[in-house]
Design a protein around this motif. Structure first.
Motif, mmCIF file in Angstrom:
data_model
loop_
_atom_site.group_PDB
_atom_site.id
_atom_site.type_symbol
_atom_site.label_atom_id
_atom_site.label_comp_id
_atom_site.label_asym_id
_atom_site.label_seq_id
_atom_site.Cartn_x
_atom_site.Cartn_y
_atom_site.Cartn_z
ATOM 1 N N ALA A 99 0.834 -1.213 0.000
ATOM 2 C CA ALA A 99 0.000 0.000 0.000
ATOM 3 C C ALA A 99 0.862 1.253 0.000
ATOM 4 N N VAL A 100 1.894 1.267 0.839
ATOM 5 C CA VAL A 100 2.712 2.472 0.956
ATOM 6 C C VAL A 100 3.459 2.767 -0.340
ATOM 7 N N LYS A 101 3.828 1.742 -1.089
ATOM 8 C CA LYS A 101 4.486 1.962 -2.384
ATOM 9 C C LYS A 101 3.547 2.675 -3.354
ATOM 10 N N LYS A 102 2.281 2.278 -3.320
ATOM 11 C CA LYS A 102 1.296 2.925 -4.195
ATOM 12 C C LYS A 102 1.110 4.389 -3.796
ATOM 13 N N TYR A 103 0.959 4.616 -2.490
ATOM 14 C CA TYR A 103 0.729 5.984 -2.013
ATOM 15 C C TYR A 103 1.928 6.889 -2.312
ATOM 16 N N GLU A 104 3.125 6.369 -2.114
ATOM 17 C CA GLU A 104 4.313 7.188 -2.349
ATOM 18 C C GLU A 104 4.509 7.473 -3.834
ATOM 19 N N ALA A 105 4.108 6.533 -4.684
ATOM 20 C CA ALA A 105 4.184 6.777 -6.131
ATOM 21 C C ALA A 105 3.285 7.944 -6.518
ATOM 22 N N VAL A 106 2.100 7.992 -5.927
ATOM 23 C CA VAL A 106 1.168 9.098 -6.196
ATOM 24 C C VAL A 106 1.758 10.410 -5.670
ATOM 25 N N GLY A 107 2.276 10.370 -4.442
ATOM 26 C CA GLY A 107 2.833 11.585 -3.853
ATOM 27 C C GLY A 107 3.961 12.165 -4.675
ATOM 28 N N SER A 108 4.849 11.312 -5.148
ATOM 29 C CA SER A 108 5.987 11.775 -5.951
ATOM 30 C C SER A 108 5.520 12.353 -7.291
ATOM 31 N N LEU A 109 4.573 11.668 -7.933
ATOM 32 C CA LEU A 109 4.080 12.136 -9.227
ATOM 33 C C LEU A 109 3.380 13.482 -9.090
ATOM 34 N N MET A 110 2.524 13.614 -8.086
ATOM 35 C CA MET A 110 1.772 14.850 -7.916
ATOM 36 C C MET A 110 2.680 16.008 -7.503
ATOM 37 N N LYS A 111 3.730 15.699 -6.763
ATOM 38 C CA LYS A 111 4.663 16.749 -6.353
ATOM 39 C C LYS A 111 5.346 17.367 -7.560
ATOM 40 N N GLY A 112 5.705 16.539 -8.532
ATOM 41 C CA GLY A 112 6.363 17.048 -9.722
ATOM 42 C C GLY A 112 5.417 17.649 -10.738
ATOM 43 N N GLU A 113 4.149 17.254 -10.670
ATOM 44 C CA GLU A 113 3.198 17.654 -11.705
ATOM 45 C C GLU A 113 2.358 18.859 -11.304
ATOM 46 N N GLU A 114 2.258 19.129 -10.017
ATOM 47 C CA GLU A 114 1.286 20.096 -9.509
ATOM 48 C C GLU A 114 1.400 21.473 -10.168
#
Length: 220
Positions: free
Chosen positions: A68-83
């Motif tokens: 679960a944490v791998k999925k959540y961190e993947a989202v966090g990293s992507l959104m941080k760069g894309e925001e």
């Protein structure tokens, strides 16, 4: 489950295995995604997958929280760069997704007994949303696991200033009081034991004046 005896396999035998695939993924790399909407859809999907793995972890499946944490961190990293590249409507959704996934990652780390990582995830979440009650409580719980009682108390004090009657906050406050009291009791008991041991050693090694005089005048 009933424990079955190990089978005796003759040398040179051909073995066949049944393998259960828990997850198979061959996604399109995010850098190849051409539109922000495509990346947002990918992030939503990863969050949903993380939620499913979290449920499996909560149900007792050992790998649930780690996946679960791998999925959540993947989202966090992507959104941080894309925001910054998103329009206002998608930017708001990206920020909420990132906050939610950081928060969920912190909870996974608390459940998985990795409190230092839980503190890091919750802190990053609070940088985006300083009054997020879940993140404050999860960081407080992680601080307690780390024996950082002052930091836990500071977080809970902040939480009570936001929601004075919140049940989770009151529960964590009660836990913190119990933990601190037990810690003080252990420290007191250890100090008393050390003082007693030191006194015994000193008493054993200490000579009376008479013993010293006798050893001085009566030499072998």
């Amino acid at each position: 489950d009933k424990q079955m005896p190990l089978a005796m396999v003759p040398g040179g035998s051909v073995l066949e295995y049944e393998v259960e695939v828990l997850e198979f993924e061959n996604p399109k790399a995010t850098f190849m995604m051409e539109t922000s909407e495509e990346k947002m859809e990918y992030a939503r999907q990863k969050k949903d997958e993380g939620n499913e793995w979290y449920k499996r972890g909560a149900a007792g499946e050992q790998v649930g929280f780690k996946r679960a944490v791998k999925k959540y961190e993947a989202v966090g990293s992507l959104m941080k760069g894309e925001e910054e590249r998103l329009d206002d409507e998608l930017k708001d959704e990206a920020r909420k997704l990132r906050i939610s996934c950081l928060n969920n990652a912190a909870q996974c780390y608390v459940k998985g007994d990795e409190p230092y990582k839980a503190v890091a995830s919750a802190t990053e979440c609070l940088e985006l949303d300083p009054c997020n009650m879940k993140a404050i409580c999860r960081r407080a719980a992680a601080h307690m696991r780390n024996h950082d009682y002052k930091d836990a108390a500071a977080d809970l004090k902040k939480a009570r200033s936001i929601e004075p009657e919140d049940k989770d906050v009151l529960r964590l406050y009660a836990q913190l009081r119990q933990v601190v009291e037990r810690s003080k009791a252990r420290s007191k008991k250890l100090s008393e034991k050390m003082v007693t041991s030191a006194a015994k050693i000193e008493s054993k090694n200490k000579r009376t004046w008479g013993e010293w005089a006798l050893s001085w005048f009566v030499k072998p």
